[in-house]
Design a protein around this motif. Structure first.
Motif, mmCIF file in Angstrom:
data_model
loop_
_atom_site.group_PDB
_atom_site.id
_atom_site.type_symbol
_atom_site.label_atom_id
_atom_site.label_comp_id
_atom_site.label_asym_id
_atom_site.label_seq_id
_atom_site.Cartn_x
_atom_site.Cartn_y
_atom_site.Cartn_z
ATOM 1 N N ASN A 28 0.839 -1.191 0.000
ATOM 2 C CA ASN A 28 0.000 0.000 0.000
ATOM 3 C C ASN A 28 0.874 1.240 0.000
ATOM 4 O O ASN A 28 2.060 1.176 0.319
ATOM 5 N N ALA A 29 0.271 2.357 -0.325
ATOM 6 C CA ALA A 29 0.980 3.625 -0.242
ATOM 7 C C ALA A 29 1.384 3.869 1.208
ATOM 8 O O ALA A 29 0.770 3.358 2.133
ATOM 9 N N GLY A 30 2.409 4.630 1.396
ATOM 10 C CA GLY A 30 2.912 4.926 2.734
ATOM 11 C C GLY A 30 4.343 4.452 2.883
ATOM 12 O O GLY A 30 4.914 3.842 1.994
ATOM 13 N N PHE A 31 4.928 4.747 3.999
ATOM 14 C CA PHE A 31 6.312 4.373 4.258
ATOM 15 C C PHE A 31 7.238 4.811 3.117
ATOM 16 O O PHE A 31 8.029 4.043 2.597
ATOM 17 N N GLY A 32 7.080 6.056 2.688
ATOM 18 C CA GLY A 32 7.913 6.600 1.631
ATOM 19 C C GLY A 32 7.409 6.328 0.226
ATOM 20 O O GLY A 32 8.008 6.756 -0.740
ATOM 21 N N ARG A 33 6.300 5.620 0.090
ATOM 22 C CA ARG A 33 5.730 5.325 -1.221
ATOM 23 C C ARG A 33 4.475 6.175 -1.413
ATOM 24 O O ARG A 33 3.664 6.270 -0.518
ATOM 25 N N SER A 34 4.323 6.709 -2.599
ATOM 26 C CA SER A 34 3.158 7.539 -2.875
ATOM 27 C C SER A 34 2.101 6.794 -3.686
ATOM 28 O O SER A 34 1.164 7.394 -4.170
ATOM 29 N N TYR A 35 2.252 5.477 -3.841
ATOM 30 C CA TYR A 35 1.299 4.696 -4.609
ATOM 31 C C TYR A 35 1.299 3.256 -4.101
ATOM 32 O O TYR A 35 2.240 2.804 -3.454
ATOM 33 N N ILE A 58 -0.633 1.295 -8.935
ATOM 34 C CA ILE A 58 -2.024 1.727 -9.019
ATOM 35 C C ILE A 58 -2.149 3.212 -8.730
ATOM 36 O O ILE A 58 -1.628 3.705 -7.731
ATOM 37 N N GLY A 59 -2.885 3.898 -9.617
ATOM 38 C CA GLY A 59 -3.096 5.331 -9.461
ATOM 39 C C GLY A 59 -2.242 6.115 -10.443
ATOM 40 O O GLY A 59 -1.660 5.569 -11.366
ATOM 41 N N MET A 60 -2.171 7.414 -10.213
ATOM 42 C CA MET A 60 -1.334 8.269 -11.049
ATOM 43 C C MET A 60 -0.939 9.488 -10.244
ATOM 44 O O MET A 60 -1.774 10.094 -9.574
ATOM 45 N N LYS A 62 2.841 12.394 -9.972
ATOM 46 C CA LYS A 62 4.055 12.847 -10.661
ATOM 47 C C LYS A 62 5.123 11.754 -10.694
ATOM 48 O O LYS A 62 5.814 11.568 -11.695
ATOM 49 N N GLU A 63 5.249 11.008 -9.611
ATOM 50 C CA GLU A 63 6.242 9.932 -9.564
ATOM 51 C C GLU A 63 5.944 8.870 -10.623
ATOM 52 O O GLU A 63 6.835 8.414 -11.336
ATOM 53 N N LEU A 64 4.679 8.470 -10.739
ATOM 54 C CA LEU A 64 4.311 7.429 -11.690
ATOM 55 C C LEU A 64 4.298 7.932 -13.130
ATOM 56 O O LEU A 64 4.412 7.133 -14.061
ATOM 57 N N TYR A 65 4.177 9.235 -13.328
ATOM 58 C CA TYR A 65 4.249 9.766 -14.684
ATOM 59 C C TYR A 65 5.571 9.356 -15.327
ATOM 60 O O TYR A 65 5.613 8.973 -16.489
ATOM 61 N N TYR A 66 6.646 9.398 -14.575
ATOM 62 C CA TYR A 66 7.968 9.034 -15.088
ATOM 63 C C TYR A 66 8.239 7.532 -14.982
ATOM 64 O O TYR A 66 8.884 6.952 -15.847
ATOM 65 N N ALA A 67 7.761 6.891 -13.926
ATOM 66 C CA ALA A 67 8.022 5.460 -13.711
ATOM 67 C C ALA A 67 7.003 4.573 -14.421
ATOM 68 O O ALA A 67 7.292 3.433 -14.763
ATOM 69 N N GLY A 68 5.794 5.084 -14.627
ATOM 70 C CA GLY A 68 4.744 4.316 -15.275
ATOM 71 C C GLY A 68 3.956 3.463 -14.302
ATOM 72 O O GLY A 68 4.357 3.242 -13.162
ATOM 73 N N ASN A 69 2.818 2.979 -14.772
ATOM 74 C CA ASN A 69 1.972 2.094 -13.974
ATOM 75 C C ASN A 69 2.429 0.639 -14.044
ATOM 76 O O ASN A 69 1.943 -0.196 -13.297
ATOM 77 N N VAL A 70 3.355 0.360 -14.936
ATOM 78 C CA VAL A 70 3.818 -1.012 -15.138
ATOM 79 C C VAL A 70 5.334 -1.029 -15.206
ATOM 80 O O VAL A 70 5.955 -0.170 -15.824
ATOM 81 N N GLY A 71 5.906 -2.027 -14.558
ATOM 82 C CA GLY A 71 7.325 -2.327 -14.714
ATOM 83 C C GLY A 71 7.440 -3.804 -15.010
ATOM 84 O O GLY A 71 6.616 -4.599 -14.563
ATOM 85 N N TYR A 72 8.436 -4.190 -15.792
ATOM 86 C CA TYR A 72 8.612 -5.607 -16.095
ATOM 87 C C TYR A 72 10.072 -5.905 -16.415
ATOM 88 O O TYR A 72 10.834 -5.023 -16.791
ATOM 89 N N ARG A 73 10.422 -7.165 -16.222
ATOM 90 C CA ARG A 73 11.746 -7.660 -16.586
ATOM 91 C C ARG A 73 11.608 -9.134 -16.955
ATOM 92 O O ARG A 73 11.040 -9.915 -16.198
ATOM 93 N N ILE A 74 12.137 -9.457 -18.119
ATOM 94 C CA ILE A 74 12.177 -10.840 -18.575
ATOM 95 C C ILE A 74 13.627 -11.315 -18.448
ATOM 96 O O ILE A 74 14.553 -10.616 -18.855
ATOM 97 N N GLU A 75 13.804 -12.490 -17.850
ATOM 98 C CA GLU A 75 15.152 -13.041 -17.693
ATOM 99 C C GLU A 75 15.796 -13.233 -19.069
ATOM 100 O O GLU A 75 15.109 -13.547 -20.047
ATOM 101 N N LYS A 76 17.091 -13.013 -19.115
ATOM 102 C CA LYS A 76 17.832 -12.966 -20.376
ATOM 103 C C LYS A 76 17.556 -14.161 -21.295
ATOM 104 O O LYS A 76 17.343 -13.994 -22.493
ATOM 105 N N HIS A 103 -7.222 4.245 -17.532
ATOM 106 C CA HIS A 103 -6.071 4.466 -18.404
ATOM 107 C C HIS A 103 -4.803 4.192 -17.608
ATOM 108 O O HIS A 103 -4.831 4.060 -16.384
ATOM 109 N N MET A 104 -3.704 4.072 -18.323
ATOM 110 C CA MET A 104 -2.424 3.887 -17.649
ATOM 111 C C MET A 104 -1.308 4.465 -18.498
ATOM 112 O O MET A 104 -1.493 4.726 -19.685
ATOM 113 N N VAL A 105 -0.186 4.651 -17.847
ATOM 114 C CA VAL A 105 1.030 5.119 -18.494
ATOM 115 C C VAL A 105 2.087 4.035 -18.303
ATOM 116 O O VAL A 105 2.219 3.472 -17.217
ATOM 117 N N ILE A 106 2.799 3.712 -19.379
ATOM 118 C CA ILE A 106 3.939 2.810 -19.302
ATOM 119 C C ILE A 106 5.107 3.549 -19.944
ATOM 120 O O ILE A 106 4.950 4.172 -20.998
#
Length: 153
Positions: A28-35, A58-60, A62-76, A103-106
């Motif tokens: 959840n948001a809190g403890f230094g997290r805004s989302y 989840i949400g939107m 200023k922080e998520l505008y740059y980081a996006g609503n989604v992050g992902y990493r596929i192993e090499k 809507h979302m930003v990625i």
């Protein structure tokens, strides 16, 4: 695409024809997290083979505008199979149906060609290429410019 019986039996499992997302953690948001965010392991469909991970923020703000609503990493060793694309489709479904996002930003770094191709294949609208503020955590890890894509869910 989505296996409703499996999701009924395992409410933290979301399936497609190629990958399954298994919810592994949420914060959840809190403890230094805004989302709030939810972390998922990406597994080959109907296996225990973990090919990567992703998160839905989840949400939107200023922080998520740059980081996006989604992050992902596929192993090499699993890259090049469109697993990030398939995982993002599931994340969009989850965002719309479970969290009622409209809507979302990625985002991706412009030099990350595979990620950029994934975001383009998802049919997002490129809002622009922007400089990341020095105060943002992305900047601290060397990500100073981002392509921002918008998706209507």
């Amino acid at each position: 695409m989505f296996d409703y019986l499996k999701s009924f039996l395992h409410p933290k499992l979301y399936c497609s024809d190629t990958v399954d997302l298994l919810e592994e953690d949420s914060r959840n948001a809190g403890f230094g997290r805004s989302y709030a965010s939810v972390d998922y392991g990406i597994y080959l469909h109907n296996t225990n083979i973990r090919v990567g991970y992703c998160d839905l923020r989840i949400g939107m703000n200023k922080e998520l505008y740059y980081a996006g609503n989604v992050g992902y990493r596929i192993e090499k060793e699993y890259r090049g199979n469109h697993y990030a694309y398939d995982a993002c489709l599931l994340l969009m479904f989850i965002a719309r149906s479970r969290y009622h996002m409209k809507h979302m930003v990625i985002t991706c770094s412009p030099e990350n060609i595979p990620s950029r191709k994934t975001l383009e294949k998802l049919s997002g609208t490129l809002i622009g290429t922007v400089d990341v503020p020095r105060s943002h955590w992305l900047y601290a890890r060397g990500e100073k410019v981002k392509n921002i894509y918008y998706y209507k869910l």
